[in-house]
Design a protein around this motif. Structure first.
Motif, PDB file in Angstrom:
ATOM      1  N   ILE A   1      25.239  44.709  32.621  1.00  0.00           N
ATOM      2  CA  ILE A   1      25.745  44.948  33.972  1.00  0.00           C
ATOM      3  C   ILE A   1      26.308  46.357  34.129  1.00  0.00           C
ATOM      4  N   GLY A   2      26.793  46.935  33.050  1.00  0.00           N
ATOM      5  CA  GLY A   2      27.329  48.297  33.100  1.00  0.00           C
ATOM      6  C   GLY A   2      26.273  49.336  33.442  1.00  0.00           C
ATOM      7  N   GLU A   3      25.009  48.964  33.357  1.00  0.00           N
ATOM      8  CA  GLU A   3      23.901  49.866  33.679  1.00  0.00           C
ATOM      9  C   GLU A   3      23.424  49.697  35.128  1.00  0.00           C
ATOM     10  N   MET A   4      24.027  48.768  35.864  1.00  0.00           N
ATOM     11  CA  MET A   4      23.573  48.515  37.236  1.00  0.00           C
ATOM     12  C   MET A   4      23.857  49.730  38.113  1.00  0.00           C
ATOM     13  N   PRO A   5      22.849  50.193  38.856  1.00  0.00           N
ATOM     14  CA  PRO A   5      23.045  51.357  39.725  1.00  0.00           C
ATOM     15  C   PRO A   5      24.148  51.113  40.763  1.00  0.00           C
ATOM     16  N   LEU A   6      24.906  52.160  41.067  1.00  0.00           N
ATOM     17  CA  LEU A   6      25.989  52.055  42.044  1.00  0.00           C
ATOM     18  C   LEU A   6      25.506  51.545  43.394  1.00  0.00           C
ATOM     19  N   GLU A   7      24.272  51.858  43.770  1.00  0.00           N
ATOM     20  CA  GLU A   7      23.758  51.463  45.080  1.00  0.00           C
ATOM     21  C   GLU A   7      23.601  49.951  45.219  1.00  0.00           C
ATOM     22  N   ILE A   8      23.421  49.246  44.129  1.00  0.00           N
ATOM     23  CA  ILE A   8      23.243  47.788  44.176  1.00  0.00           C
ATOM     24  C   ILE A   8      24.575  47.057  44.013  1.00  0.00           C
TER      25      ILE A   8
ATOM     26  N   PHE B   1      31.135  52.760  37.891  1.00  0.00           N
ATOM     27  CA  PHE B   1      31.161  51.323  38.180  1.00  0.00           C
ATOM     28  C   PHE B   1      32.257  51.057  39.183  1.00  0.00           C
ATOM     29  N   ARG B   2      31.958  50.233  40.180  1.00  0.00           N
ATOM     30  CA  ARG B   2      32.919  49.949  41.259  1.00  0.00           C
ATOM     31  C   ARG B   2      34.109  49.158  40.731  1.00  0.00           C
ATOM     32  N   GLU B   3      35.294  49.612  41.096  1.00  0.00           N
ATOM     33  CA  GLU B   3      36.504  48.931  40.662  1.00  0.00           C
ATOM     34  C   GLU B   3      36.594  47.519  41.218  1.00  0.00           C
ATOM     35  N   ASP B   4      36.260  47.340  42.501  1.00  0.00           N
ATOM     36  CA  ASP B   4      36.345  46.009  43.096  1.00  0.00           C
ATOM     37  C   ASP B   4      35.367  45.031  42.442  1.00  0.00           C
ATOM     38  N   LEU B   5      34.194  45.509  42.078  1.00  0.00           N
ATOM     39  CA  LEU B   5      33.233  44.660  41.387  1.00  0.00           C
ATOM     40  C   LEU B   5      33.733  44.333  39.980  1.00  0.00           C
ATOM     41  N   PHE B   6      34.320  45.316  39.322  1.00  0.00           N
ATOM     42  CA  PHE B   6      34.882  45.084  37.995  1.00  0.00           C
ATOM     43  C   PHE B   6      35.888  43.933  38.025  1.00  0.00           C
ATOM     44  N   TYR B   7      36.812  43.959  38.985  1.00  0.00           N
ATOM     45  CA  TYR B   7      37.823  42.905  39.049  1.00  0.00           C
ATOM     46  C   TYR B   7      37.227  41.569  39.481  1.00  0.00           C
ATOM     47  N   ARG B   8      36.208  41.591  40.314  1.00  0.00           N
ATOM     48  CA  ARG B   8      35.560  40.354  40.738  1.00  0.00           C
ATOM     49  C   ARG B   8      34.823  39.717  39.566  1.00  0.00           C
ATOM     50  N   LEU B   9      34.215  40.506  38.715  1.00  0.00           N
ATOM     51  CA  LEU B   9      33.507  39.988  37.549  1.00  0.00           C
ATOM     52  C   LEU B   9      34.452  39.556  36.432  1.00  0.00           C
ATOM     53  N   ASN B  10      35.609  40.198  36.355  1.00  0.00           N
ATOM     54  CA  ASN B  10      36.516  40.032  35.221  1.00  0.00           C
ATOM     55  C   ASN B  10      37.448  38.834  35.394  1.00  0.00           C
ATOM     56  N   VAL B  11      36.927  37.711  35.844  1.00  0.00           N
ATOM     57  CA  VAL B  11      37.737  36.497  35.998  1.00  0.00           C
ATOM     58  C   VAL B  11      38.076  35.938  34.625  1.00  0.00           C
ATOM     59  N   ILE B  12      37.063  35.758  33.820  1.00  0.00           N
ATOM     60  CA  ILE B  12      37.253  35.335  32.431  1.00  0.00           C
ATOM     61  C   ILE B  12      36.491  36.340  31.573  1.00  0.00           C
ATOM     62  N   SER B  13      37.198  36.983  30.679  1.00  0.00           N
ATOM     63  CA  SER B  13      36.592  38.001  29.834  1.00  0.00           C
ATOM     64  C   SER B  13      36.533  37.501  28.398  1.00  0.00           C
TER      65      SER B  13
ATOM     66  N   ARG C   1      29.253  48.281  27.319  1.00  0.00           N
ATOM     67  CA  ARG C   1      30.095  49.390  27.769  1.00  0.00           C
ATOM     68  C   ARG C   1      31.505  48.896  28.069  1.00  0.00           C
ATOM     69  N   ALA C   2      32.456  49.796  27.987  1.00  0.00           N
ATOM     70  CA  ALA C   2      33.823  49.493  28.398  1.00  0.00           C
ATOM     71  C   ALA C   2      33.877  49.711  29.911  1.00  0.00           C
ATOM     72  N   LEU C   3      33.801  48.631  30.680  1.00  0.00           N
ATOM     73  CA  LEU C   3      33.696  48.763  32.128  1.00  0.00           C
ATOM     74  C   LEU C   3      34.925  49.423  32.748  1.00  0.00           C
ATOM     75  N   ALA C   4      36.097  49.228  32.166  1.00  0.00           N
ATOM     76  CA  ALA C   4      37.287  49.901  32.691  1.00  0.00           C
ATOM     77  C   ALA C   4      37.113  51.420  32.603  1.00  0.00           C
ATOM     78  N   ASP C   5      36.517  51.898  31.534  1.00  0.00           N
ATOM     79  CA  ASP C   5      36.236  53.332  31.398  1.00  0.00           C
ATOM     80  C   ASP C   5      35.168  53.781  32.388  1.00  0.00           C
ATOM     81  N   GLU C   6      34.176  52.925  32.621  1.00  0.00           N
ATOM     82  CA  GLU C   6      33.127  53.241  33.589  1.00  0.00           C
ATOM     83  C   GLU C   6      33.709  53.339  35.003  1.00  0.00           C
ATOM     84  N   VAL C   7      34.674  52.492  35.303  1.00  0.00           N
ATOM     85  CA  VAL C   7      35.359  52.557  36.607  1.00  0.00           C
ATOM     86  C   VAL C   7      36.079  53.891  36.742  1.00  0.00           C
ATOM     87  N   LYS C   8      36.835  54.270  35.718  1.00  0.00           N
ATOM     88  CA  LYS C   8      37.571  55.544  35.753  1.00  0.00           C
ATOM     89  C   LYS C   8      36.638  56.734  35.906  1.00  0.00           C
TER      90      LYS C   8
END
Length: 181
Positions: free
Chosen positions: A46-53, A98-110, A87-94
Motif C-alpha cells: 500500500i505504501g507504493e499506491m500513487p497519491l492520485e488514487i 502518503f496521505r496522513e488521513d489515509l494513514f490514520y484510516r488504515l491504521n486501526v489495527i497495526s 515501508r514506514a508509512l509514518a515516514d512516508e506521510v512526513k
C-alpha cells in the motif's frame, strides 16, 4: 499488488470501469472492490499506491462508497480492507508521499512483523516448509538441509525476508543432486 500496475490500471483494477472509459476498455468491469463484496480486500504494498488514487481509497474506507472509472454513479461497498507494506508509512506521510488521513484510516489495527533475521525459530520452520514445497513441485526427493546449510541460514541476516528465503530454497532445490541440500 499496488506497485505492479500503472496509476490508471490500478484504479481500474480496484474500482472497475465502464465500457469506453479509456482506450482498451471494451466491456464493463466490476473491479476488486466489487469482487470482495462482503469479504476482505487485501492491498499489498500500500505504501507504493500513487497519491492520485489515495483519496479514492480513503472515500471507500470512510464512506463505503466508490465510483468505477468513467462512471459518476457512486456504488456502495461492504468490504474489510487489510493492507501490507514494507515501508514506514509514518515516514512516508512526513515526506509527503502518503496521505496522513489515509494513514490514520488504515491504521486501526497495526501488526508489526519483525524481519526474518529477528525470528530464528520461524526461519527453520519456514525453510523446512519451502523445502517440502519445492521438492514436491519439482518432483524431487529432497529430505533435509545439511548442517552446514542450516548454520548458514542461521548466520545470514535475510535482508529480503521471506521472498529471499523462498528464492534461495527454490534455487537450491532445482540444483540439488541428491536428497540433501
Amino acid at each position: 499488488s499496488c506497485p505492479s500496475l500503472s496509476r490508471e490500471l490500478l484504479e481500474s483494477e480496484l474500482f472497475g470501469h465502464v465500457k469506453g472509459a479509456y482506450t482498451g476498455a471494451v466491456a464493463d468491469t466490476l473491479g476488486k472492490v466489487a469482487a470482495a463484496e462482503g469479504g476482505t480486500l487485501f492491498l499489498d504494498e500500500i505504501g507504493e499506491m500513487p497519491l492520485e488514487i489515495q483519496p479514492k481509497l480513503l472515500r471507500l474506507l470512510q464512506e463505503r462508497e466508490y465510483e468505477r472509472v468513467g462512471e459518476a454513479k457512486p456504488r456502495r461497498a461492504n468490504v474489510r480492507v487489510i493492507a501490507a507494506t514494507n515501508r514506514a508509512l509514518a515516514d512516508e506521510v512526513k515526506a509527503g508521499r502518503f496521505r496522513e488521513d489515509l494513514f490514520y484510516r488504515l491504521n486501526v489495527i497495526s501488526v508489526a512483523l519483525p524481519g526474518l533475521r529477528d525470528r530464528p525459530a520461524d526461519l527453520a520452520r519456514l525453510a523446512e516448509s519451502y523445502r517440502k514445497f519445492f521438492a514436491a513441485r519439482l518432483g524431487k526427493r529432497i529430505t533435509a538441509f545439511s548442517p552446514a546449510v542450516n548454520a548458514a541460514f542461521a548466520a545470514y541476516s535475510w535482508p529480503g525476508n521471506l521472498r529471499e528465503l523462498r528464492n534461495v530454497i527454490e534455487r537450491a532445490s532445482i540444483l540439488a543432486g541428491g536428497e540433501t541440500i
